[in-house]
Design an enzyme around this catalytic site. Structure first.
Site, PDB file in Angstrom:
ATOM      1  N   GLY A 164       0.797  -1.215   0.000  1.00 38.61           N
ATOM      2  CA  GLY A 164       0.000   0.000   0.000  1.00 38.61           C
ATOM      3  C   GLY A 164       0.833   1.270   0.000  1.00 38.61           C
ATOM      4  O   GLY A 164       0.399   2.299   0.482  1.00 38.61           O
ATOM      5  N   GLY A 165       2.036   1.166  -0.549  1.00 39.83           N
ATOM      6  CA  GLY A 165       2.873   2.359  -0.636  1.00 39.83           C
ATOM      7  C   GLY A 165       3.579   2.701   0.662  1.00 39.83           C
ATOM      8  O   GLY A 165       4.313   3.681   0.735  1.00 39.83           O
ATOM      9  N   HIS A 208      -0.925   4.934 -12.469  1.00 40.66           N
ATOM     10  CA  HIS A 208      -1.190   3.724 -11.698  1.00 40.66           C
ATOM     11  C   HIS A 208      -2.510   3.165 -12.200  1.00 40.66           C
ATOM     12  O   HIS A 208      -3.561   3.765 -12.000  1.00 40.66           O
ATOM     13  CB  HIS A 208      -1.262   4.067 -10.207  1.00 40.66           C
ATOM     14  CG  HIS A 208      -1.626   2.911  -9.342  1.00 40.66           C
ATOM     15  ND1 HIS A 208      -0.805   2.446  -8.353  1.00 40.66           N
ATOM     16  CD2 HIS A 208      -2.719   2.122  -9.326  1.00 40.66           C
ATOM     17  CE1 HIS A 208      -1.387   1.411  -7.766  1.00 40.66           C
ATOM     18  NE2 HIS A 208      -2.544   1.206  -8.335  1.00 40.66           N
ATOM     19  N   GLU A 289       2.248  -5.096  -8.185  1.00 33.91           N
ATOM     20  CA  GLU A 289       1.956  -6.079  -7.141  1.00 33.91           C
ATOM     21  C   GLU A 289       0.536  -6.574  -7.312  1.00 33.91           C
ATOM     22  O   GLU A 289      -0.246  -6.010  -8.080  1.00 33.91           O
ATOM     23  CB  GLU A 289       2.146  -5.474  -5.750  1.00 33.91           C
ATOM     24  CG  GLU A 289       1.225  -4.296  -5.441  1.00 33.91           C
ATOM     25  CD  GLU A 289       1.481  -3.718  -4.032  1.00 33.91           C
ATOM     26  OE1 GLU A 289       2.645  -3.639  -3.611  1.00 33.91           O
ATOM     27  OE2 GLU A 289       0.494  -3.355  -3.379  1.00 33.91           O
ATOM     28  N   ARG A 293      -7.149  -9.047  -1.855  1.00 32.63           N
ATOM     29  CA  ARG A 293      -8.265  -8.667  -0.991  1.00 32.63           C
ATOM     30  C   ARG A 293      -9.279  -7.902  -1.833  1.00 32.63           C
ATOM     31  O   ARG A 293      -8.995  -7.533  -2.971  1.00 32.63           O
ATOM     32  CB  ARG A 293      -7.753  -7.730   0.106  1.00 32.63           C
ATOM     33  CG  ARG A 293      -7.081  -6.491  -0.483  1.00 32.63           C
ATOM     34  CD  ARG A 293      -6.806  -5.387   0.508  1.00 32.63           C
ATOM     35  NE  ARG A 293      -6.472  -4.164  -0.194  1.00 32.63           N
ATOM     36  CZ  ARG A 293      -5.241  -3.756  -0.487  1.00 32.63           C
ATOM     37  NH1 ARG A 293      -4.211  -4.469  -0.126  1.00 32.63           N
ATOM     38  NH2 ARG A 293      -5.042  -2.624  -1.145  1.00 32.63           N
TER      39      ARG A 293
END
Lengths: 459, 75
Positions: A164-165, A208, A289, A293
């Protein structure tokens, strides 16, 4: 599946309960002492207190959650996102204890949670990957300079266990590499219990873009189109849309096929997302990545694909044949999601917890608002700053922008500082309207996104 | 002159890096809050000597604008 425990809080817990109810499944909330009056507790059929406010003492406490499942007779657990959602040991512990884990297998979570193994799996499935170094264990930094040269500058130092960065360092010059690697390793050791790092090529003009996938767990998998999530602060998304305004038809198709191939190759089970970085100059795309989820921004996909992803997860987990629901998918129109967060954009998105003294949210036919808060609630400093997600669907991008502007303008929220005025300025920005959304958008356009207030002079 | 450093936001203290008697330079991190999963570092606005520290590591539930550190500015 008769009773589902949701091991989460906030808007995602409420949203999962809605899907469970639509299928006639009873719901169990778990909550910390800070959340006794929270909406997700009120929305559930039953609720179990699992500990003090700190996440480590409640929402991250595997034993307390398993005990709540035993106590209530829950036969399935949905982890939501964040907290234990991508913790392979949790997924394994749930299934060992008896309930069904609504999500991928523990082995799939473990593989994709290890960035280096995920990268190898992507490459093996024919998905393009960025130039990267071997793993760098803390202490073993011989040959670091050569590894940096091989990857090329600018580069990112990343934690193998991060996500998540969180825990990334951008390094522009070789002389800054060693200090950045050491600092990241020490942070990763503290935060994730694993200080292993690696270097990866940094794409300067980057978008992104991610592809939603859904796998049946037997080698069959479908993609549900892409989402563009380039507008970020601190590497965290703030607005997402589908379709992406900035990729060619060929790149879109290739990316969707690559994502579907990877999901199929690992016999992926349930909903997942494959993230890509797109080089805006060359239109090349590279695997970043895989998130194992349901994601914050999943409603964008639900709007364009016309499928309820959480309901699909539950159907698959209770043994239904979901293949017919993944046949003949068509993307319709354009959807945008804005994240309304308790943060102060004028002060570098400083978090802003506090009590919501007034809250009024609009309703409309192509408008969806997923929220976990109500008027009068106190937004705790212990948890994420996300208050609500505003999602609109329209025939095309311009109409969606217009609908989002109308929706945001109709929101009243008082008592805490939020990103609401910033989101409206973002939608009005000419570069956003043109679809020129790169990951550096907020930094690039800082001067026009943050106009000086009346009475201040422009520098 | 005494400079009062106050909390930028409500939240919890993660780490305190100074104690009374320490000399700090402008920009040094005095303490770090952890708020909504974000680190919020608080830095010295000027160089000086730390004369009082009102926050402690792992302290929970601070208000915004609460007194945190007093600094005696070096002339």
């Amino acid at each position: 599946m008769r009773k589902l425990l949701i091991a989460n809080r906030g808007e995602i817990a409420v949203r999962i309960m809605r899907a469970a109810k639509s299928l006639g499944i009873a719901t169990v909330a778990v909550y910390s002492e800070a959340d006794a009056a929270a909406l997700h507790v009120a929305s559930a059929d039953e609720a179990v207190l699992i500990g003090p406010p700190r996440p480590a003492d409640s929402y991250l406490k595997v034993e307390a959650i398993l005990a709540a499942a035993r106590q209530t007779g829950a036969d399935a657990i949905h982890p939501g996102y964040g907290f234990l959602a991508e913790n392979a040991a949790f997924a394994a512990a749930v299934e060992d204890a008896g309930p069904v884990f609504v999500g991928p297998t523990a082995a799939q979570i473990a593989m994709m949670g290890d960035k280096a193994r995920a990268r190898d799996a992507a490459a093996a499935a024919g998905v393009p990957v960025l130039p990267a170094s071997a793993r760098l264990a803390p202490g073993g930094l011989e040959g670091l300079e050569a590894a940096g040269e091989a990857v090329g500058y600018p580069l990112l130092v990343k934690a193998v266990a991060g996500g998540g960065g969180i825990g990334m360092r951008l390094v522009a010059r070789p002389e800054d590499l060693r200090a950045a690697v050491e600092s990241l390793q020490s942070m990763a050791q503290r935060a994730f219990g694993d200080g292993t790092a690696y270097l990866e090529r940094y794409v300067a003009a980057a978008r992104h873009v991610e592809v939603q996938v859904f796998g049946l767990g037997d080698g069959r998998a479908a993609h549900l189109f892409e989402r563009e999530c380039s507008v970020q602060r601190r590497f965290q998304k703030i607005l997402e849309e589908s379709p992406s305004p900035g990729i060619t038809r060929d790149a879109r198709t290739a990316m969707q096929m690559a994502a579907q191939a990877l999901a199929a190759a690992v016999s992926y089970r349930s909903a997942g997302t494959i993230e890509f970085v797109v080089d805006d100059d060359t239109k090349e795309f590279f695997f970043l990545e895989m998130n194992t989820r349901i994601q914050v921004e999943h409603p964008v996909t639900e709007m364009v694909a016309g499928r309820d992803l959480v309901q699909l997860q539950l159907r698959l987990a209770r043994g239904e044949d979901c293949a017919p629901l993944l046949d003949g998918l068509v993307a319709r129109g354009h959807a945008i999601e804005c994240r309304l967060c308790a943060e102060n954009p004028e002060r570098m998105f400083l978090p802003s917890p506090g009590r919501i003294s007034r809250l009024s949210l609009p309703e409309g036919p192509d408008l969806r608002i997923d929220t976990g808060v109500r008027e009068g609630d106190t937004v705790s400093a212990f948890y994420d700053s996300l208050l609500a997600k505003v999602i609109v669907h329209a025939a095309d991008r311009n109409a969606a922008i217009e609908a989002m502007r109308a929706a945001l303008s109709a929101i009243t929220i008082e008592g805490i500082t939020t990103t609401l005025p910033f989101l409206i300025r973002l939608l009005d920005h000419p570069a956003f309207i043109d679809g020129r959304t790169l990951t550096g958008f907020i930094e690039t356009h800082r001067a026009t996104l943050f106009p000086p207030k009346t009475g201040e002079t422009a520098a | 002159m005494t400079i009062e450093i106050r909390t930028l936001t409500a939240g919890n203290v993660w780490k305190v890096l100074v104690q009374p008697g320490d000399n700090v330079a402008e920009g040094d991190v005095l303490f770090i809050m952890e708020v909504m999963k974000m680190e919020v570092p608080h830095t010295a606005p000027a160089g000086g000597k730390v004369t009082a520290v009102y926050v402690a590591a792992d302290q929970e539930g601070l208000d915004a604008d609460a007194p945190a550190v007093d600094l005696e500015e070096v002339a």
